[in-house]
Design an enzyme around this catalytic site. Structure first.
Site, mmCIF file in Angstrom:
data_model
loop_
_atom_site.group_PDB
_atom_site.id
_atom_site.type_symbol
_atom_site.label_atom_id
_atom_site.label_comp_id
_atom_site.label_asym_id
_atom_site.label_seq_id
_atom_site.Cartn_x
_atom_site.Cartn_y
_atom_site.Cartn_z
ATOM 1 C CG HIS A 126 -2.029 -1.079 1.079
ATOM 2 N ND1 HIS A 126 -2.852 -1.438 2.126
ATOM 3 C CD2 HIS A 126 -2.397 -1.861 0.036
ATOM 4 C CE1 HIS A 126 -3.666 -2.405 1.729
ATOM 5 N NE2 HIS A 126 -3.408 -2.687 0.469
ATOM 6 C CG ASN A 220 -6.030 -9.974 14.952
ATOM 7 O OD1 ASN A 220 -6.580 -9.408 15.895
ATOM 8 N ND2 ASN A 220 -5.993 -9.475 13.742
HETATM 9 C C1 BJW Z 1 -3.447 -6.491 16.506
HETATM 10 C C2 BJW Z 1 -2.864 -5.824 17.572
HETATM 11 C C3 BJW Z 1 -1.631 -6.323 18.059
HETATM 12 C C4 BJW Z 1 -4.706 -4.820 17.070
HETATM 13 N N1 BJW Z 1 -1.083 -7.396 17.492
HETATM 14 N N2 BJW Z 1 -2.889 -7.549 15.967
HETATM 15 C C5 BJW Z 1 -11.848 -7.618 -4.281
HETATM 16 C C6 BJW Z 1 -10.693 -7.574 -5.055
HETATM 17 C C7 BJW Z 1 -10.011 -6.393 -5.282
HETATM 18 C C8 BJW Z 1 -10.458 -5.205 -4.713
HETATM 19 C C9 BJW Z 1 -11.592 -5.242 -3.937
HETATM 20 C C10 BJW Z 1 -12.283 -6.425 -3.730
HETATM 21 N N3 BJW Z 1 -13.330 -6.166 -2.930
HETATM 22 C C11 BJW Z 1 -13.303 -4.846 -2.635
HETATM 23 C C12 BJW Z 1 -12.257 -4.256 -3.245
HETATM 24 C C13 BJW Z 1 -11.932 -2.809 -3.180
HETATM 25 C C14 BJW Z 1 -11.093 -2.393 -2.030
HETATM 26 C C15 BJW Z 1 -11.433 -3.179 -0.775
HETATM 27 O O1 BJW Z 1 -10.806 -4.146 -0.440
HETATM 28 N N4 BJW Z 1 -12.442 -2.740 -0.055
HETATM 29 C C16 BJW Z 1 -12.872 -3.425 1.158
HETATM 30 C C17 BJW Z 1 -12.776 -2.461 2.329
HETATM 31 C C18 BJW Z 1 -14.211 -4.012 0.921
HETATM 32 N N5 BJW Z 1 -9.710 -2.558 -2.397
HETATM 33 C C19 BJW Z 1 -9.038 -1.585 -2.974
HETATM 34 O O2 BJW Z 1 -9.563 -0.514 -3.241
HETATM 35 C C20 BJW Z 1 -7.605 -1.859 -3.360
HETATM 36 N N6 BJW Z 1 -7.389 -1.560 -4.695
HETATM 37 C C21 BJW Z 1 -7.675 -2.422 -5.668
HETATM 38 O O3 BJW Z 1 -8.078 -3.520 -5.421
HETATM 39 O O4 BJW Z 1 -7.428 -1.944 -6.923
HETATM 40 C C22 BJW Z 1 -8.053 -2.571 -7.996
HETATM 41 C C23 BJW Z 1 -9.321 -1.801 -8.204
HETATM 42 C C24 BJW Z 1 -9.264 -0.562 -8.741
HETATM 43 C C25 BJW Z 1 -10.424 0.166 -8.896
HETATM 44 C C26 BJW Z 1 -11.629 -0.378 -8.480
HETATM 45 C C27 BJW Z 1 -11.668 -1.643 -7.908
HETATM 46 C C28 BJW Z 1 -10.499 -2.362 -7.760
HETATM 47 C C29 BJW Z 1 -6.654 -0.917 -2.642
HETATM 48 C C30 BJW Z 1 -6.727 -1.034 -1.201
HETATM 49 C C31 BJW Z 1 -5.788 0.000 -0.568
HETATM 50 C C32 BJW Z 1 -6.235 0.211 0.822
HETATM 51 N N7 BJW Z 1 -5.585 1.297 1.362
HETATM 52 C C33 BJW Z 1 -5.704 1.549 2.798
HETATM 53 C C34 BJW Z 1 -5.515 3.025 3.043
HETATM 54 C C35 BJW Z 1 -4.066 3.399 2.841
HETATM 55 C C36 BJW Z 1 -3.920 4.857 2.898
HETATM 56 C C37 BJW Z 1 -3.820 5.327 4.300
HETATM 57 O O5 BJW Z 1 -3.167 4.712 5.136
HETATM 58 O O6 BJW Z 1 -4.403 6.372 4.513
HETATM 59 O O7 BJW Z 1 -4.764 0.771 3.514
HETATM 60 S S1 BJW Z 1 -7.221 1.037 3.495
HETATM 61 C C38 BJW Z 1 -6.591 0.618 5.065
HETATM 62 O O8 BJW Z 1 -6.961 -0.745 5.299
HETATM 63 C C39 BJW Z 1 -5.085 0.672 4.916
HETATM 64 C C40 BJW Z 1 -4.690 -0.679 5.447
HETATM 65 O O9 BJW Z 1 -3.450 -1.080 4.870
HETATM 66 C C41 BJW Z 1 -5.827 -1.560 5.062
HETATM 67 C C42 BJW Z 1 -5.918 -2.818 5.845
HETATM 68 O O10 BJW Z 1 -6.177 -2.586 7.180
HETATM 69 P P1 BJW Z 1 -5.528 -3.506 8.287
HETATM 70 O O11 BJW Z 1 -4.072 -3.412 8.172
HETATM 71 O O12 BJW Z 1 -6.129 -4.842 8.202
HETATM 72 O O13 BJW Z 1 -5.927 -2.743 9.615
HETATM 73 P P2 BJW Z 1 -7.270 -2.821 10.510
HETATM 74 O O14 BJW Z 1 -7.291 -1.609 11.358
HETATM 75 O O15 BJW Z 1 -8.438 -3.114 9.690
HETATM 76 O O16 BJW Z 1 -7.043 -4.078 11.436
HETATM 77 C C43 BJW Z 1 -6.103 -4.092 12.476
HETATM 78 C C44 BJW Z 1 -6.082 -5.477 13.091
HETATM 79 O O17 BJW Z 1 -5.023 -5.534 14.027
HETATM 80 C C45 BJW Z 1 -7.346 -5.855 13.851
HETATM 81 O O18 BJW Z 1 -7.774 -7.144 13.424
HETATM 82 C C46 BJW Z 1 -6.907 -5.903 15.318
HETATM 83 O O19 BJW Z 1 -7.585 -6.889 16.085
HETATM 84 C C47 BJW Z 1 -5.453 -6.244 15.166
HETATM 85 N N8 BJW Z 1 -4.553 -5.840 16.265
HETATM 86 N N9 BJW Z 1 -3.620 -4.790 18.002
HETATM 87 C C48 BJW Z 1 -1.679 -8.010 16.518
HETATM 88 N N10 BJW Z 1 -0.951 -5.737 19.177
#
Ligand code: BJW
Ligand code: ZN
Length: 248
Positions: A126, A220
């Site tokens: 990302h 997690n």
């Molecule tokens: C602990 C802890 C401790 C707490 N120890 N654990 C299917 C295929 C392809 C795409 C899609 C699809 N379905 C939907 C999509 C679109 C979309 C998507 O996935 N949306 C969903 C939300 C439904 N995907 C995209 O848009 C992606 N692009 C793409 O696929 O391009 C092709 C395309 C183009 C045009 C149209 C359609 C497709 C890109 C995704 C990029 C996401 N970017 C972000 C923002 C970055 C910018 C920023 O930082 O401002 O990245 S979103 C945000 O979520 C960020 C993170 O990297 C990402 C994931 O979050 P993460 O890391 O899982 O964090 P949390 O907070 O959700 O979870 C934390 C966890 O930690 C929890 O479980 C806690 O319990 C745990 N935890 N303490 C261990 N001590």
């Protein structure tokens, strides 16, 4: 459904000891113990907000087109938060795993903490908070300081830069998903650490790894979207669980 544990088992330590190729997917929870906020609050308490807007809106291609100054302000705020943070025991444990084996880390995090801990093969799916990217000439430019002297910062070609981060609805940088998928399908042991596993395509990786025959372990403190699709979930914090795997 796989096994759910609250501590590392001896069977898992043996698997870890015998693994030659390890692939890892990390998310925001990996850096939580360093003091970096996660996106989706624990227990479904909602999504990270700033100035009354959810991160899904702040980190969107739409808002960047409409109001780049506001998006930069949000990123400058984030850069300010991250400036003082350091890798935690979990990051250092992963870096230590590289001794004598093949380890690839695919991270969704943009904080650069895996590299700071010494991990060498890190795929930043990302992007990176400490870089800007030029839409005109494609240059990627390191922006290591905050506050920035000018917002938005400019490219050497004169065009304004954008954060070099993959926003919602944008494509991942070319090649990075393929490289991560290649590591996932080639490994014997796959870890999915600190991610809610709701954002794609990153969330495909553990599923693809398992289909290709890897043993998949989740770390997690909470059960997630992926819990039902892994071999073992260890309920605990990355910084506490990961350093324990290598102990026999
Ligand atoms: C602990 C802890 C401790 C707490 N120890 N654990 C299917 C295929 C392809 C795409 C899609 C699809 N379905 C939907 C999509 C679109 C979309 C998507 O996935 N949306 C969903 C939300 C439904 N995907 C995209 O848009 C992606 N692009 C793409 O696929 O391009 C092709 C395309 C183009 C045009 C149209 C359609 C497709 C890109 C995704 C990029 C996401 N970017 C972000 C923002 C970055 C910018 C920023 O930082 O401002 O990245 S979103 C945000 O979520 C960020 C993170 O990297 C990402 C994931 O979050 P993460 O890391 O899982 O964090 P949390 O907070 O959700 O979870 C934390 C966890 O930690 C929890 O479980 C806690 O319990 C745990 N935890 N303490 C261990 N001590
Ligand atoms: Zn340029």
């Amino acid at each position: 459904m796989g096994e759910v544990l609250s501590v590392v088992s001896d069977a898992l330590r043996r698997r870890f000891r015998d693994a030659e190729r390890i692939a890892v997917l990390t998310g925001a929870g990996m850096s939580a113990e360093s003091g970096v906020p996660t996106f989706r609050g624990g227990g479904g308490t909602g999504i990270w907000e700033w100035k009354g807007r959810p991160v899904t809106e702040l980190s969107s291609a739409e808002l960047l087109a409409e109001d780049p100054a506001l998006v930069w302000e949000w990123f400058e705020y984030r850069r300010g938060l991250m400036k003082a943070v350091k890798p935690n025991a979990g990051h250092f444990a992963l870096a230590g795993w590289e001794k004598g084996r093949d380890v690839t880390i695919a991270t969704q995090n943009i904080d650069g903490l895996h590299a700071a801990a010494g991990s060498r093969r890190v795929l930043e799916m990302h992007g990176n908070l400490w870089r800007g990217a030029c839409a005109r000439c494609g240059l990627r430019k390191d922006l290591p300081v905050t506050p920035l002297p000018e917002v938005p910062p400019h490219c050497d070609c004169g065009a304004p830069l954008r954060p070099d981060v993959v926003l919602f609805g944008e494509m991942l940088p070319p090649g990075v998903y393929d490289a991560a998928l290649g590591a996932a399908v080639a490994c014997d042991l796959f870890f999915v650490i600190g991610t809610s596993a709701v954002v794609y395509p990153a969330a495909y990786l553990p599923v693809e790894a398992r289909s290709a025959g890897a043993f998949v372990v989740e770390v997690n403190p909470e059960e997630t979207e992926i819990t039902g699709r892994v071999d073992v979930t260890i309920l605990g914090k990355a910084g506490e669980i990961l350093p324990n795997l290598a102990h026999s």
